[in-house]
Design an enzyme around this catalytic site. Sequence first.
Site, PDB file in Angstrom:
ATOM      1  N   HIS A 552      56.848  66.467  52.365  1.00  0.00           N
ATOM      2  CA  HIS A 552      57.445  65.398  52.351  1.00  0.00           C
ATOM      3  C   HIS A 552      58.465  65.355  51.282  1.00  0.00           C
ATOM      4  O   HIS A 552      58.248  65.503  49.936  1.00  0.00           O
ATOM      5  CB  HIS A 552      56.579  64.129  51.671  1.00  0.00           C
ATOM      6  CG  HIS A 552      55.301  63.959  52.652  1.00  0.00           C
ATOM      7  ND1 HIS A 552      54.168  63.287  52.320  1.00  0.00           N
ATOM      8  CD2 HIS A 552      55.256  64.202  54.085  1.00  0.00           C
ATOM      9  CE1 HIS A 552      53.301  63.207  53.360  1.00  0.00           C
ATOM     10  NE2 HIS A 552      54.092  63.711  54.436  1.00  0.00           N
TER      11      HIS A 552
HETATM   12  C1  LIG Z   1      54.561  70.086  59.132  1.00  0.00           C
HETATM   13  C2  LIG Z   1      55.173  68.507  58.705  1.00  0.00           C
HETATM   14  C3  LIG Z   1      54.429  67.351  58.799  1.00  0.00           C
HETATM   15  C4  LIG Z   1      54.793  66.272  58.455  1.00  0.00           C
HETATM   16  N1  LIG Z   1      53.693  65.235  58.788  1.00  0.00           N
HETATM   17  C5  LIG Z   1      54.126  63.917  58.580  1.00  0.00           C
HETATM   18  C6  LIG Z   1      53.284  62.677  58.908  1.00  0.00           C
HETATM   19  O1  LIG Z   1      52.435  63.053  59.253  1.00  0.00           O
HETATM   20  N2  LIG Z   1      53.783  61.593  58.675  1.00  0.00           N
HETATM   21  C7  LIG Z   1      54.953  61.302  58.102  1.00  0.00           C
HETATM   22  O2  LIG Z   1      55.537  60.098  58.006  1.00  0.00           O
HETATM   23  N3  LIG Z   1      55.780  62.353  57.877  1.00  0.00           N
HETATM   24  C8  LIG Z   1      55.267  63.633  57.957  1.00  0.00           C
HETATM   25  N4  LIG Z   1      56.323  64.690  57.578  1.00  0.00           N
HETATM   26  C9  LIG Z   1      57.652  64.463  57.050  1.00  0.00           C
HETATM   27  C10 LIG Z   1      58.541  63.916  58.239  1.00  0.00           C
HETATM   28  O3  LIG Z   1      58.603  64.853  59.342  1.00  0.00           O
HETATM   29  C11 LIG Z   1      59.790  63.679  57.658  1.00  0.00           C
HETATM   30  O4  LIG Z   1      59.848  62.817  56.471  1.00  0.00           O
HETATM   31  C12 LIG Z   1      61.142  63.266  58.564  1.00  0.00           C
HETATM   32  O5  LIG Z   1      61.135  64.023  59.718  1.00  0.00           O
HETATM   33  C13 LIG Z   1      62.312  62.957  58.022  1.00  0.00           C
HETATM   34  O6  LIG Z   1      63.349  62.931  58.729  1.00  0.00           O
HETATM   35  P1  LIG Z   1      64.884  62.836  58.410  1.00  0.00           P
HETATM   36  O7  LIG Z   1      65.573  62.013  59.760  1.00  0.00           O
HETATM   37  O8  LIG Z   1      65.054  62.455  57.139  1.00  0.00           O
HETATM   38  O9  LIG Z   1      65.185  64.412  58.425  1.00  0.00           O
HETATM   39  P2  LIG Z   1      64.721  65.453  59.279  1.00  0.00           P
HETATM   40  O10 LIG Z   1      63.505  65.169  60.294  1.00  0.00           O
HETATM   41  O11 LIG Z   1      64.553  66.778  58.361  1.00  0.00           O
HETATM   42  O12 LIG Z   1      65.741  65.861  60.323  1.00  0.00           O
HETATM   43  C14 LIG Z   1      66.989  66.323  59.860  1.00  0.00           C
HETATM   44  C15 LIG Z   1      67.728  67.179  61.201  1.00  0.00           C
HETATM   45  O13 LIG Z   1      69.145  67.347  60.577  1.00  0.00           O
HETATM   46  C16 LIG Z   1      69.445  68.945  61.151  1.00  0.00           C
HETATM   47  N5  LIG Z   1      70.361  69.323  60.239  1.00  0.00           N
HETATM   48  C17 LIG Z   1      70.502  69.519  59.072  1.00  0.00           C
HETATM   49  N6  LIG Z   1      71.666  69.928  58.528  1.00  0.00           N
HETATM   50  C18 LIG Z   1      72.355  69.913  59.586  1.00  0.00           C
HETATM   51  C19 LIG Z   1      73.666  70.198  59.679  1.00  0.00           C
HETATM   52  N7  LIG Z   1      74.527  70.669  58.678  1.00  0.00           N
HETATM   53  N8  LIG Z   1      74.435  70.229  60.721  1.00  0.00           N
HETATM   54  C20 LIG Z   1      73.772  69.532  61.854  1.00  0.00           C
HETATM   55  N9  LIG Z   1      72.555  69.289  61.999  1.00  0.00           N
HETATM   56  C21 LIG Z   1      71.692  69.520  60.753  1.00  0.00           C
HETATM   57  C22 LIG Z   1      68.038  69.611  60.900  1.00  0.00           C
HETATM   58  O14 LIG Z   1      68.015  70.662  61.639  1.00  0.00           O
HETATM   59  C23 LIG Z   1      67.148  68.238  61.288  1.00  0.00           C
HETATM   60  O15 LIG Z   1      66.746  68.534  62.802  1.00  0.00           O
HETATM   61  C24 LIG Z   1      55.997  66.051  57.918  1.00  0.00           C
HETATM   62  C25 LIG Z   1      56.926  67.147  57.941  1.00  0.00           C
HETATM   63  C26 LIG Z   1      56.409  68.314  58.234  1.00  0.00           C
HETATM   64  C27 LIG Z   1      57.464  69.368  57.986  1.00  0.00           C
END
Ligand SMILES: Cc1cc2nc3c(=O)[nH]c(=O)nc-3n(C[C@H](O)[C@H](O)[C@H](O)COP(=O)(O)OP(=O)(O)OC[C@H]3O[C@@H](n4cnc5c(N)ncnc54)[C@H](O)[C@@H]3O)c2cc1C
Length: 615
Positions: A552
Site C-alpha cells: 500500500h
Molecule cells: C500484491 C498487492 C495486493 C494488494 N491488495 C490490495 C487489496 O486487497 N485491497 C486494496 O484496496 N488495495 C490492495 N493493493 C493496493 C492497490 O492495488 C493499489 O493501491 C492500487 O492499485 C493503486 O492504484 P493506482 O491507480 O494509484 O496505481 P496502480 O494500480 O499502480 O496503476 C498505475 C499504472 O500506471 C502504469 N504506469 C506507471 N508509470 C507509467 C508511465 N510512465 N507511463 C505509462 N504507464 C505508467 C503502471 O504500469 C500501472 O499499471 C494491493 C497491491 C498489491 C501490489
Amino acid sequence: MPHPFSDSYHDAVSALAYTLASRHAVGDPADGQAPFNDLTAFILRQRARLPDYLRGPMLAATLGFDLAGLARNGHRFHTQPPAVRRRQAEAWKNSKFGFARDLLRYYESLATLALYSREPSPVSAVPVAPPAPPANGVLVEPGRELRCEVAVVGSGPGGAITACLLAEAGRDVLLIEEGPFLPLHSCRSFSQQEMEQKYRNGGQTIAMGRTKVAYVEGCCVGGGSEINSGLYHRTPPEVLEHWRQEFQVAGLTEAELRPHFEACEREVSVSTLPGAAPAASLKLHEGAVRLGWKSLEAPRWFRYDTGGGGGGIRQTMTQTYLPRFLSAGGRLLPDARVDRLRKEGDQWLLRATHRAHGALEIRAPTVFLCAGAVQTPALLRRSGITRNIGDTLQLHPTVKVVARFPEPVNTLDMGVPVHQVKEFAPRLSFGCSISSPAYLALGMIDHPASAGEASRSWDRMANYYAMITAEARGSVRQLPGFQHALVRYPLTANDRRNLADGLHKLCEALLAAGAEALFPGLNHGPRLSSLDELRKLPTLLPEGLANLMTIHLFSSCPMGEDLARCAADSYGRLHGFDNLYIGDASLLCTAPGVNPQGSIMALARRNVLRFLKSG
Ligand SMILES: Cc1cc2nc3c(=O)[nH]c(=O)nc-3n(C[C@H](O)[C@H](O)[C@H](O)COP(=O)(O)OP(=O)(O)OC[C@H]3O[C@@H](n4cnc5c(N)ncnc54)[C@H](O)[C@@H]3O)c2cc1C
C-alpha cells in the site's frame, strides 16, 4: 549484450542457487531436488529486472562474494565443495554488515520462491478465463505521433475509472500504459509467473532506509488491481475529516463521497463471501474474538459463481472499467512508458517509449496522470515539476509471522483470506495473507533451523501480518542518468515501536487461536510457542533486522487547498498548471489505515465527474 563479467556472475549465481536450495531438499520429492538450473535461470532473469541503479552494485557485490572465497580458502566461492560453500553463505547471512545480509537474503528469497513454485498446482486454482476484452481500440502499431483530446497515463484503478468515464462522456481519450495487456488468468494468482509477467521490476522494489521496506506495484494493463487481493474498504470518516481540516480539501464530507463509494461498489461487485472463509482466515478471527477484539470479514470486489462451487472472478480493471472504456470508443496503448511531459502552446507534449516500436510523441490539451504513488511523482520530477511532488510518500509498513497449528488450516487452493482485526485501528491492523507453500517458505527464511517446515507442514501453516499506520514520510526521486525511481522511507522510532507492538499482539491472537509455533519475520527471530515466550519479542523493532514489506503506497502528491503542502487542488488539478491532473493513489493526503483501492476509486470518480461538469 552480455557484460564482461557475465560468465563469472553466472557461475557465482548458480553456485548460490545450489547452496541455498540444497538445504530444503530433504528427501521428499515435493521439496524439489537438484538440478537447480531453473532456479539459476530465474535469478538471472530477475537480475535483469532490478531497478537500473541497483544492477551494478548487485553485480559487484555478487562478484565480491565469489572472490571472498579466495580470502577464506584460496578458491572462489563457486569452485568450493558444497560444505565449504554452505559455511561461507551462512557467514554472510549472519554478518554484522547489512549489505552482506541483504545480498544473501536477496538470493535466498529468489531461490526459495523458484524452488517452492515447482509445487504442483490444483486445476481448480485456475478458473476458466472469461472472454478477452474487445481488441477494438487497442493500439498495437501506434506509429510515431498520436493526438487525442485527453491523455490518461496509467491504467490502474485511478486511470481506468478516469479514462472510462471520460470516454463514456464522449471525449476522445488515449489511455497509455507501460505494462503489457494480459488476460486476468494469463497465470496463476500470487505465483512466480505473475511476478514475472505483471509486477514492476519483477516485484523487486525497495524503499531504502536503515530498515528497508520491500514494496510491490503492478505494471500491466489494469495496474495493481490485476495482482491484488481485492479487499475493499471505504475511507474511514475520521480520515476524511482529517484531510478536510489539515489539508483544506473541499467537497470531501462522508455525504459528498457516499455516491461515489456506492457507484464503485456496484460497478466492481463488492460483496462478502457466499460461503465459509478459509480456515486460516477464521483462525485469526477466532483468536481475536477470544481476546474480545474486534474482527471482521472485509468484502472483496468479486463476482461469485451462482452454481455454489465457491469459484468466481475478481473484478479487476480488465474485467470492469477497461472493457467499458474500449466499448465507448477509447483507445488503449499498452507497452508504452511516458518518459516526460511539457507544455507546447496549448497542448501537452508527452514523450514516450514503446517496448517494440521505440520513441513516440503524444499531443493532448488535457492530461491525467494516474501512474501510481511512485511513478506519478517520478514522471513529474523527470519533467521538472517538483513543488510538493514526491516529498511525502506514505505507506503501511507491515511485519509478518508464520503460524503453525496442530490441525490443517491451509489448502493449495485456499485463495485470499478475508478477516482483519481492527481493535487497534488505525494504529494497527492484523490479517492473514497469501499462504501458498512458496510464500510460507519465504516467511521461514528468518528461521533456518526450521527451513524444511514449509515443505513438511504447509497444510498446518499460514502467513499473518501486522500493518501499521506510520508517521514516517518518504520521498520519490529520479537519479540522474537512471530510468527507475529511487524511493526512500525513514521509519521513525515510534513506527518501530508500533510494529513491535503489532507483532506482539498478533502473536497473542494466534496463540489464543491455538497456534503451536510462531515464526516472526525478524532476522534470527525467536520461535515462539507460549504467551510466556512473547517476552522474547523486542519492544522496538531493531533497525536493519526486521523484514518489512508493504503493498500500500500513497500520499506522494497530496490534494488540498493548502499551497504549502499540497501538490494538487481538492479535485486533482496540479497547483499552478492548466489541464494537468492527478487521478491515483498519490492524491490521498495521508495513509488511510485501510486497504486503499476503495479510496482511490471513489476519489478518481469524484474528480473526473467534476472535470466533466466544469466543461
Ligand atoms: C500484491 C498487492 C495486493 C494488494 N491488495 C490490495 C487489496 O486487497 N485491497 C486494496 O484496496 N488495495 C490492495 N493493493 C493496493 C492497490 O492495488 C493499489 O493501491 C492500487 O492499485 C493503486 O492504484 P493506482 O491507480 O494509484 O496505481 P496502480 O494500480 O499502480 O496503476 C498505475 C499504472 O500506471 C502504469 N504506469 C506507471 N508509470 C507509467 C508511465 N510512465 N507511463 C505509462 N504507464 C505508467 C503502471 O504500469 C500501472 O499499471 C494491493 C497491491 C498489491 C501490489
